[in-house]
Write a protein that holds these residues in place. Structure first.
Motif, PDB file in Angstrom:
ATOM      1  N   GLU A  47      -8.366 101.630  15.101  1.00 15.23           N
ATOM      2  CA  GLU A  47      -8.016 100.344  15.021  1.00 15.23           C
ATOM      3  C   GLU A  47      -8.645  99.720  16.325  1.00 15.23           C
ATOM      4  O   GLU A  47      -9.118  98.507  16.353  1.00 15.23           O
ATOM      5  CB  GLU A  47      -6.576 100.014  15.198  1.00 15.23           C
TER       6      GLU A  47
ATOM      7  N   TRP B  75     -12.218  99.128  15.056  1.00  7.83           N
ATOM      8  CA  TRP B  75     -12.328  97.723  14.677  1.00  7.83           C
ATOM      9  C   TRP B  75     -12.604  96.349  15.188  1.00  7.83           C
ATOM     10  O   TRP B  75     -13.223  95.356  15.095  1.00  7.83           O
ATOM     11  CB  TRP B  75     -11.232  97.791  13.250  1.00  7.83           C
TER      12      TRP B  75
ATOM     13  N   ASP C 131     -16.640  91.155  10.233  1.00 12.43           N
ATOM     14  CA  ASP C 131     -16.744  90.912   8.694  1.00 12.43           C
ATOM     15  C   ASP C 131     -17.454  91.070   7.613  1.00 12.43           C
ATOM     16  O   ASP C 131     -17.377  90.832   6.556  1.00 12.43           O
ATOM     17  CB  ASP C 131     -16.537  89.160   8.967  1.00 12.43           C
TER      18      ASP C 131
ATOM     19  N   ARG D 268      -6.076  98.346   3.745  1.00 15.63           N
ATOM     20  CA  ARG D 268      -5.700  96.777   4.153  1.00 15.63           C
ATOM     21  C   ARG D 268      -7.103  96.047   4.509  1.00 15.63           C
ATOM     22  O   ARG D 268      -7.038  94.831   4.616  1.00 15.63           O
ATOM     23  CB  ARG D 268      -4.966  96.973   5.563  1.00 15.63           C
ATOM     24  N   ASN D 269      -8.354  96.830   4.797  1.00 15.50           N
ATOM     25  CA  ASN D 269      -9.363  96.242   5.035  1.00 15.50           C
ATOM     26  C   ASN D 269     -10.471  95.978   4.157  1.00 15.50           C
ATOM     27  O   ASN D 269     -11.866  96.048   4.574  1.00 15.50           O
ATOM     28  CB  ASN D 269      -9.702  96.691   6.421  1.00 15.50           C
TER      29      ASN D 269
END
Length: 393
Positions: A138, A141, A151, A171-172
């Motif tokens: 995380e 990220w 993105d 989730r991503n």
């Protein structure tokens, strides 16, 4: 996250460069030759317990397990195949997974709520999977977001990762891959975005990108979670196509280019067959590269009298050598090295788990929480929807 044990544990005080903690650095030690097979009484106890449980228990045995455990497996295979085999047996209330922790998690994700997955020894982790913690990923990220590239980056995680990391990918917008379909997964990912964050095995990511996708080494960078910003500048992240996590397999990472040169000098006409978790310089020197199932298939179909040096876990190499006495099958490296965490699933732990089930007690259940399971399954389903190759380790 998963529930595996209760209560905090104190950390040892270690002298820098002199001591290691096998509990926090699981799988990094090389145990050398395994001890003799367990007491014959344990073999009989295991047989009786499994017989008493009947169809209530389904035993999964990973290829890297020791023979004394494999003999009791209902099915053998790689981690993803075994998890799917478990899901195909919905009437078995207990799944005993003779493998490592992330494998048991995957089985829990794919099986139904009425089934319980049991890992005979909770210390059977995976050093590679442990190299990517959810808090670290995380933070990475966030670093990609700060660099303005999150993105356009798609996360892809190898099957050999925790449920938390699989859920992060789910989730991503990312997916899971195996060593058999990593190229298909990367092709899919590059259709979704411009870059891939590949977790947690840098070697599989690099080998697949360079050997199969035509990506240059210069377009691959390594993100080190122990350095600020991963040790990478915003310009480096912007220029990269593959952002590789700094992780590796403690067994496959031991093979070197010198290992290949040495075995070629020692064994005339040898074919070098390695797993893609090996270092890039090993893969480029090998004759054939492929997943565990691929290695087994190649040796099954090899001509009698041929010689093979195999770069994968030693339990499997020794088993294949015994199964094919008409072929000369040797371990790629001179140093004897088993997967230390796989070998934690020994006969005493296996008997303990089964006899407790006979007595009505479930020990060492592995349970993935609902939210993590949902997003991890989303990432797995994206993999299963990919065209082409069957997903195998």
């Amino acid at each position: 996250m998963t529930t595996i044990a209760d209560g905090p544990k104190s950390l040892p005080l270690l002298f820098l460069g002199k001591d290691t903690d096998p509990h926090s650095e699981r799988g990094v030690e090389c145990p050398g030759a395994l001890p003799p097979a367990s007491d014959p009484d344990l073999v009989e106890r295991a047989r009786k317990a499994k017989e008493a449980l009947g169809d209530k228990v389904f035993v999964l045995g990973h290829h890297y397990q020791r023979d004394e455990v494999i003999q009791f497996a209902d099915v053998t295979g790689d981690s993803f195949k075994l998890a799917r085999d478990a899901a195909a047996r919905p009437d078995a209330p207990y799944i005993v997974f003779c493998g490592v922790h992330f494998m048991a998690e995957s089985a829990d994700i794919l099986t139904n709520d009425d089934q319980t997955v049991i890992l005979p020894d909770l210390a059977a982790g995976c050093s590679m999977a442990d190299m990517a913690r959810i808090q670290q990923v995380e933070a990475a990220w966030d670093a990609l977001a700060d660099a303005g590239v999150a993105d356009v980056t798609v996360p892809v995680t190898y099957m050999n990762s925790s449920a938390d990391i699989k859920a992060f990918c789910g989730r991503n917008g990312g997916a899971v891959c195996t060593s058999s379909n990593a190229d298909v997964a990367l092709d899919w990912a590059f259709q979704q975005g411009e870059k891939v964050l590949f977790l947690p095995d840098q070697h599989l990511g690099r080998n697949t990108a360079v050997q199969k996708m035509g990506i240059s080494l210069d377009e691959c960078v390594v993100y080190d979670p122990h350095k600020p910003g991963g040790g990478l500048t915003a310009d480096q992240l912007a220029a990269a196509k593959m952002i590789l996590w700094r992780g590796h397999c403690s067994v496959h990472g031991r093979f070197t280019a010198e290992s290949v040169d040495d075995v070629r000098a020692r064994v005339p006409g040898v074919n070098v067959l390695v797993h893609p978790e090996c270092r890039h310089e090993v893969v480029t020197k090998a004759d054939l590269v492929g997943s565990t199932e691929y290695i087994i298939k190649v040796l099954d179909e090899a001509e009698p009298g041929t010689s093979w040096a195999v770069g994968t876990e030693l339990n499997l190499v020794q088993r294949l050598a015994k199964q094919h006495p008409d072929k000369n099958i040797v371990f790629l490296d001179k140093a004897v090295c088993y997967c230390a965490t796989m070998n934690r699933i020994d006969l005493p732990h296996f008997v303990w788990a089964l006899e407790n089930l006979v007595a009505g007690t479930v020990v060492n259940p592995i349970k993935v929480d609902r939210e993590t399971e949902h997003y991890a399954k989303l990432a797995l389903d994206r993999m299963l929807a990919l065209p082409g190759k069957t997903a195998r380790d």
